[in-house]
Design a protein around this motif. Structure first.
Motif, PDB file in Angstrom:
ATOM      1  N   GLY A 121      19.563  77.202  41.309  1.00 62.42           N
ATOM      2  CA  GLY A 121      18.992  78.451  40.803  1.00 62.42           C
ATOM      3  C   GLY A 121      19.529  79.670  41.537  1.00 62.42           C
ATOM      4  O   GLY A 121      19.315  80.805  41.105  1.00 62.42           O
ATOM      5  N   LEU A 122      20.191  79.441  42.657  1.00 64.45           N
ATOM      6  CA  LEU A 122      20.737  80.556  43.434  1.00 64.45           C
ATOM      7  C   LEU A 122      22.261  80.595  43.335  1.00 64.45           C
ATOM      8  O   LEU A 122      22.925  81.267  44.126  1.00 64.45           O
ATOM      9  CB  LEU A 122      20.316  80.429  44.911  1.00 64.45           C
ATOM     10  CG  LEU A 122      18.806  80.513  45.159  1.00 64.45           C
ATOM     11  CD1 LEU A 122      18.494  80.335  46.642  1.00 64.45           C
ATOM     12  CD2 LEU A 122      18.251  81.851  44.666  1.00 64.45           C
ATOM     13  N   ASP A 123      22.797  79.857  42.367  1.00 65.49           N
ATOM     14  CA  ASP A 123      24.247  79.778  42.223  1.00 65.49           C
ATOM     15  C   ASP A 123      24.752  80.983  41.409  1.00 65.49           C
ATOM     16  O   ASP A 123      24.373  81.159  40.241  1.00 65.49           O
ATOM     17  CB  ASP A 123      24.578  78.455  41.508  1.00 65.49           C
ATOM     18  CG  ASP A 123      26.077  78.244  41.380  1.00 65.49           C
ATOM     19  OD1 ASP A 123      26.832  79.191  41.691  1.00 65.49           O
ATOM     20  OD2 ASP A 123      26.476  77.142  40.963  1.00 65.49           O
ATOM     21  N   GLY A 124      25.626  81.774  42.034  1.00 62.81           N
ATOM     22  CA  GLY A 124      26.145  82.987  41.379  1.00 62.81           C
ATOM     23  C   GLY A 124      26.939  82.690  40.119  1.00 62.81           C
ATOM     24  O   GLY A 124      27.107  83.561  39.271  1.00 62.81           O
ATOM     25  N   ALA A 125      27.430  81.455  39.966  1.00 67.16           N
ATOM     26  CA  ALA A 125      28.196  81.126  38.759  1.00 67.16           C
ATOM     27  C   ALA A 125      27.273  81.043  37.536  1.00 67.16           C
ATOM     28  O   ALA A 125      27.694  81.289  36.412  1.00 67.16           O
ATOM     29  CB  ALA A 125      28.926  79.802  38.961  1.00 67.16           C
ATOM     30  N   THR A 126      26.015  80.712  37.754  1.00 67.28           N
ATOM     31  CA  THR A 126      25.064  80.606  36.634  1.00 67.28           C
ATOM     32  C   THR A 126      24.216  81.873  36.507  1.00 67.28           C
ATOM     33  O   THR A 126      23.887  82.298  35.404  1.00 67.28           O
ATOM     34  CB  THR A 126      24.103  79.406  36.841  1.00 67.28           C
ATOM     35  OG1 THR A 126      24.864  78.290  37.282  1.00 67.28           O
ATOM     36  CG2 THR A 126      23.373  79.030  35.567  1.00 67.28           C
ATOM     37  N   ALA A 175      23.954  85.875  37.568  1.00 68.59           N
ATOM     38  CA  ALA A 175      24.518  87.071  38.209  1.00 68.59           C
ATOM     39  C   ALA A 175      23.464  87.621  39.176  1.00 68.59           C
ATOM     40  O   ALA A 175      22.269  87.563  38.880  1.00 68.59           O
ATOM     41  CB  ALA A 175      24.842  88.105  37.140  1.00 68.59           C
ATOM     42  N   ARG A 176      23.886  88.140  40.311  1.00 66.02           N
ATOM     43  CA  ARG A 176      22.971  88.638  41.368  1.00 66.02           C
ATOM     44  C   ARG A 176      21.794  87.652  41.519  1.00 66.02           C
ATOM     45  O   ARG A 176      20.632  87.970  41.254  1.00 66.02           O
ATOM     46  CB  ARG A 176      22.431  90.030  41.021  1.00 66.02           C
ATOM     47  CG  ARG A 176      23.499  91.141  41.034  1.00 66.02           C
ATOM     48  CD  ARG A 176      22.866  92.519  40.930  1.00 66.02           C
ATOM     49  NE  ARG A 176      21.921  92.603  39.827  1.00 66.02           N
ATOM     50  CZ  ARG A 176      20.633  92.871  39.947  1.00 66.02           C
ATOM     51  NH1 ARG A 176      20.111  93.087  41.134  1.00 66.02           N
ATOM     52  NH2 ARG A 176      19.859  92.932  38.890  1.00 66.02           N
ATOM     53  N   PRO A 177      22.107  86.438  41.949  1.00 58.35           N
ATOM     54  CA  PRO A 177      21.073  85.387  41.911  1.00 58.35           C
ATOM     55  C   PRO A 177      19.845  85.698  42.755  1.00 58.35           C
ATOM     56  O   PRO A 177      18.759  85.209  42.446  1.00 58.35           O
ATOM     57  CB  PRO A 177      21.799  84.153  42.463  1.00 58.35           C
ATOM     58  CG  PRO A 177      23.005  84.657  43.158  1.00 58.35           C
ATOM     59  CD  PRO A 177      23.377  85.939  42.496  1.00 58.35           C
ATOM     60  N   GLU A 178      19.987  86.512  43.801  1.00 56.20           N
ATOM     61  CA  GLU A 178      18.822  86.761  44.659  1.00 56.20           C
ATOM     62  C   GLU A 178      17.844  87.750  44.031  1.00 56.20           C
ATOM     63  O   GLU A 178      16.727  87.911  44.511  1.00 56.20           O
ATOM     64  CB  GLU A 178      19.255  87.229  46.066  1.00 56.20           C
ATOM     65  CG  GLU A 178      20.003  88.555  46.184  1.00 56.20           C
ATOM     66  CD  GLU A 178      21.315  88.613  45.397  1.00 56.20           C
ATOM     67  OE1 GLU A 178      21.983  87.571  45.226  1.00 56.20           O
ATOM     68  OE2 GLU A 178      21.663  89.706  44.917  1.00 56.20           O
ATOM     69  N   ALA A 179      18.254  88.417  42.916  1.00 58.90           N
ATOM     70  CA  ALA A 179      17.382  89.434  42.306  1.00 58.90           C
ATOM     71  C   ALA A 179      16.330  88.794  41.405  1.00 58.90           C
ATOM     72  O   ALA A 179      16.613  87.841  40.672  1.00 58.90           O
ATOM     73  CB  ALA A 179      18.228  90.416  41.500  1.00 58.90           C
ATOM     74  N   PHE A 180      15.120  89.337  41.458  1.00 55.62           N
ATOM     75  CA  PHE A 180      14.038  88.930  40.549  1.00 55.62           C
ATOM     76  C   PHE A 180      14.219  89.771  39.287  1.00 55.62           C
ATOM     77  O   PHE A 180      13.888  90.951  39.260  1.00 55.62           O
ATOM     78  CB  PHE A 180      12.689  89.223  41.214  1.00 55.62           C
ATOM     79  CG  PHE A 180      11.489  88.935  40.355  1.00 55.62           C
ATOM     80  CD1 PHE A 180      10.987  87.648  40.251  1.00 55.62           C
ATOM     81  CD2 PHE A 180      10.842  89.946  39.664  1.00 55.62           C
ATOM     82  CE1 PHE A 180       9.865  87.374  39.469  1.00 55.62           C
ATOM     83  CE2 PHE A 180       9.718  89.687  38.875  1.00 55.62           C
ATOM     84  CZ  PHE A 180       9.231  88.393  38.786  1.00 55.62           C
ATOM     85  N   ASP A 181      14.814  89.184  38.264  1.00 58.55           N
ATOM     86  CA  ASP A 181      15.202  89.984  37.101  1.00 58.55           C
ATOM     87  C   ASP A 181      14.834  89.259  35.796  1.00 58.55           C
ATOM     88  O   ASP A 181      15.624  88.480  35.260  1.00 58.55           O
ATOM     89  CB  ASP A 181      16.722  90.241  37.162  1.00 58.55           C
ATOM     90  CG  ASP A 181      17.182  91.048  35.968  1.00 58.55           C
ATOM     91  OD1 ASP A 181      16.328  91.563  35.208  1.00 58.55           O
ATOM     92  OD2 ASP A 181      18.409  91.169  35.779  1.00 58.55           O
ATOM     93  N   MET A 233      21.080  81.165  28.626  1.00 59.26           N
ATOM     94  CA  MET A 233      19.730  80.628  28.788  1.00 59.26           C
ATOM     95  C   MET A 233      19.764  79.110  28.938  1.00 59.26           C
ATOM     96  O   MET A 233      19.051  78.545  29.735  1.00 59.26           O
ATOM     97  CB  MET A 233      18.893  80.969  27.552  1.00 59.26           C
ATOM     98  CG  MET A 233      18.367  82.371  27.535  1.00 59.26           C
ATOM     99  SD  MET A 233      17.313  82.658  28.936  1.00 59.26           S
ATOM    100  CE  MET A 233      15.980  81.537  28.546  1.00 59.26           C
ATOM    101  N   ALA A 234      20.644  78.484  28.125  1.00 61.89           N
ATOM    102  CA  ALA A 234      20.699  77.021  28.166  1.00 61.89           C
ATOM    103  C   ALA A 234      21.159  76.561  29.550  1.00 61.89           C
ATOM    104  O   ALA A 234      20.583  75.634  30.121  1.00 61.89           O
ATOM    105  CB  ALA A 234      21.642  76.512  27.081  1.00 61.89           C
ATOM    106  N   SER A 235      22.189  77.234  30.115  1.00 66.81           N
ATOM    107  CA  SER A 235      22.637  76.754  31.429  1.00 66.81           C
ATOM    108  C   SER A 235      21.620  77.105  32.504  1.00 66.81           C
ATOM    109  O   SER A 235      21.457  76.371  33.481  1.00 66.81           O
ATOM    110  CB  SER A 235      24.042  77.273  31.777  1.00 66.81           C
ATOM    111  OG  SER A 235      24.053  78.659  31.733  1.00 66.81           O
ATOM    112  N   ALA A 236      20.887  78.232  32.315  1.00 68.86           N
ATOM    113  CA  ALA A 236      19.834  78.561  33.293  1.00 68.86           C
ATOM    114  C   ALA A 236      18.753  77.497  33.268  1.00 68.86           C
ATOM    115  O   ALA A 236      18.246  77.074  34.307  1.00 68.86           O
ATOM    116  CB  ALA A 236      19.241  79.929  32.970  1.00 68.86           C
TER     117      ALA A 236
END
Ligand code: HEM
Length: 488
Positions: free
Chosen positions: A382-387, A389-395, A409-412
């Motif tokens: 869930g913190l992988d930047g490839a899946t 973008a800006r993985p640390e952001a609550f967005d 969405m599917a890959s997330a």
């Protein structure tokens, strides 16, 4: 990556080939792991040693994996390829709450459909008026705190909420702990029992029975209290079934279904199964949802733009009424749902899931001997930047509209599995999401959040004790002015 039961092959690696943290003779890495930080330690080592790696607890080698495909394959290969850590079953049996979470084999197969039926979406819809009622009681509790200018013990209040919901839904008996004046609620006992279970499961050595008994004498008192409460639920159910025998064919909740099955010849369900699952519902339904909500409230407070987006949505769905009216409205809270999934991505309350190999097998190209524990880390993907973008952001927007395009969405969804995966996936997820949406909608509609803080401020520390919880959070609320609420 495939998980298959194949014989040894020269192209496959063995556990001995894998990197991992250097440990001590005999003890391995046991002394480097602090129980309440175990998830962070495992994640730190994954950053250093890669995926997969090996950790040694005593003489036992555990394989640690984090690639989402590997994790999903392992979790889906249950119940025949993998089981939960043997210690989960032994400790739960010994403490008297062997239920769906800890059961294996035939016992698990028999119990799973009953629990699923008790928690399925149709039941949640039927139960909706009661859910609304508990949410309104939480609102009143928070209004009193707001009017008195008092700080709210966030997790404690949320646990009262989840216990009242779970007992109402699964046992047909709302305990009203939200109204209890003292702290002498069932939670007081659960709060002792859960960490004790984790201590047992994660202990590097099996203590001799007499020593364990002596160390756990206080725990036994809490267990006795819990057992008395559980027996009370079962006795009340028996009285209801005696008054209305037709409930045996059309049970209205989980406990009625289990007691009726227990009394049917050849069902294979015994007294211990019923008691074990009453315990399990309390244990599995309380901390998980309450702490997910606590993390979410904290994250929303830290991210005012996301909170404003969610509030606009809640105001639109409520359309001037003070509370939701029907279960169908939950489906329209897409932003709140996206916020919940963002919270579970950044702060998964189940940060790892253990699976023990039932036979020699292969995981991520590594030969895994029977009995090996595979620890699946749930957060790194869930913190992988490839899946993301800006993985640390609550967005939440990343899951909505154009940004949340179908393929992204599917890959997330594949990367984050907050409720696990495969045949043992959490059966309480529909209930949990309904509770989360109701509480957040109530909070946003009626209150301004002045502060949500851990002692000493800053980012709350993560503590692992059955679930990964934030350290104790204090929340201060103000009533939202009616003029602003109506204008919104
Ligand atoms: C946000 C809240 C929740 C989260 C994040 C959560 C997460 C999980 C996870 C990760 C598992 C393990 C799944 C696996 O092994 O693949 C699980 C299992 C389970 N959960 Fe939940 N859970 C939540 C709420 C609930 C609720 C409300 C209930 C019931 C009232 C519940 C009942 C269970 C049970 C009985 C199991 C064991 C299932 C089995 O082994 O077959 N959970 N949950």
């Amino acid at each position: 990556m495939s998980t298959t039961a194949t014989a040894a092959s020269p192209t496959l690696r063995t556990l001995a080939d894998l990197p991992g943290p250097r440990g001590l003779p005999i003890l391995g890495n046991a002394l480097q792991i602090r129980r309440e930080r175990i998830h962070q330690q495992l994640e730190d080592w994954a950053r250093i040693h890669g995926d997969p790696y090996v950790v040694r607890i005593g003489r036992r080698k555990c394989l640690v994996v984090s690639a989402p495909d590997t994790v999903a394959n392992v979790l889906r290969a249950r119940p025949d390829g993998f089981r939960r850590n043997e210690r989960v079953e032994t400790a739960s049996r010994d403490l008297g709450f062997l239920g769906l979470f800890s059961a294996e084999g035939e016992t698990w197969r028999r119990q799973r459909p009953m629990v699923l039926a008790g928690l399925d979406p149709a039941h949640i819809r039927e139960f909706f008026p009661a859910l609304l009622d508990v949410t309104e009681r939480l609102r009143r509790r928070w209004e009193q705190a707001a009017d008195a200018g008092a700080a709210i013990d966030l997790q404690a209040d949320l646990m009262r909420y989840t216990v009242d919901v779970t007992t109402g839904l699964a046992f047909g008996e709302d305990l009203h702990t939200l109204e209890a004046r003292s702290d002498d609620t069932i939670q007081r006992h659960l709060n002792v029992v859960l960490p004790a279970l984790v201590r047992r499961i994660l202990s590097p050595v099996d203590l001799p029975g007499w020593l364990r008994h002596w160390r756990e004498r206080e725990l036994r008192l809490h267990l006795q209290e819990l057992r008395a409460a559980v027996d009370g639920f079962i006795a009340a159910t028996r009285r209801k079934l005696a008054d209305d025998p037709s409930l045996r064919e059309r049970p209205q909740n989980l406990i009625q279904a289990m007691v009726a099955a227990r009394d049917r010849e050849g069902s294979g369900v015994g007294d211990e199964d019923v008691a074990g699952n009453v315990f399990t519902m309390l244990l599995a339904g309380e901390d998980t949802t309450a702490n997910t909500l606590a993390w979410m409230v904290w994250l929303l407070h830290r991210n005012p733009a996301a909170a404003a987006l969610a509030r606009d949505e809640v105001d639109a769905v409520l359309a001037g009424s003070p509370a939701l009216r029907e279960a169908a409205q939950l489906q329209r809270l897409d932003v709140v749902d996206a916020c919940a999934h963002e919270a579970m991505r950044l702060k998964p309350v189940a940060p790892f899931i253990g699976a023990q190999a039932m036979q020699d097998t292969v995981v991520a190209g590594v030969q895994v001997p029977r009995g090996t524990l595979v620890l699946c880390l749930m957060r790194p993907a869930g913190l992988d930047g490839a899946t993301f973008a800006r993985p640390e952001a609550f967005d939440p927007k990343r899951r909505l509209g154009e940004q949340g395009a179908a393929h992204a969405m599917a890959s997330a969804r594949r990367a984050t599995m907050p409720f696990g995966a495969g045949p043992r996936m959490c059966p309480g997820r529909y209930l949990a999401l309904a509770e989360i949406k109701l509480v957040i909608a109530m909070l946003l509609a009626h209150f301004e959040v002045d502060s949500v803080e851990a002692e000493g401020g800053g980012e709350p520390r993560e503590t692992f004790a059955f679930v990964m919880a934030p350290e104790r959070l204090r929340m201060r609320l103000r009533r939202r002015s009616t003029a602003r609420a109506a204008a919104a």
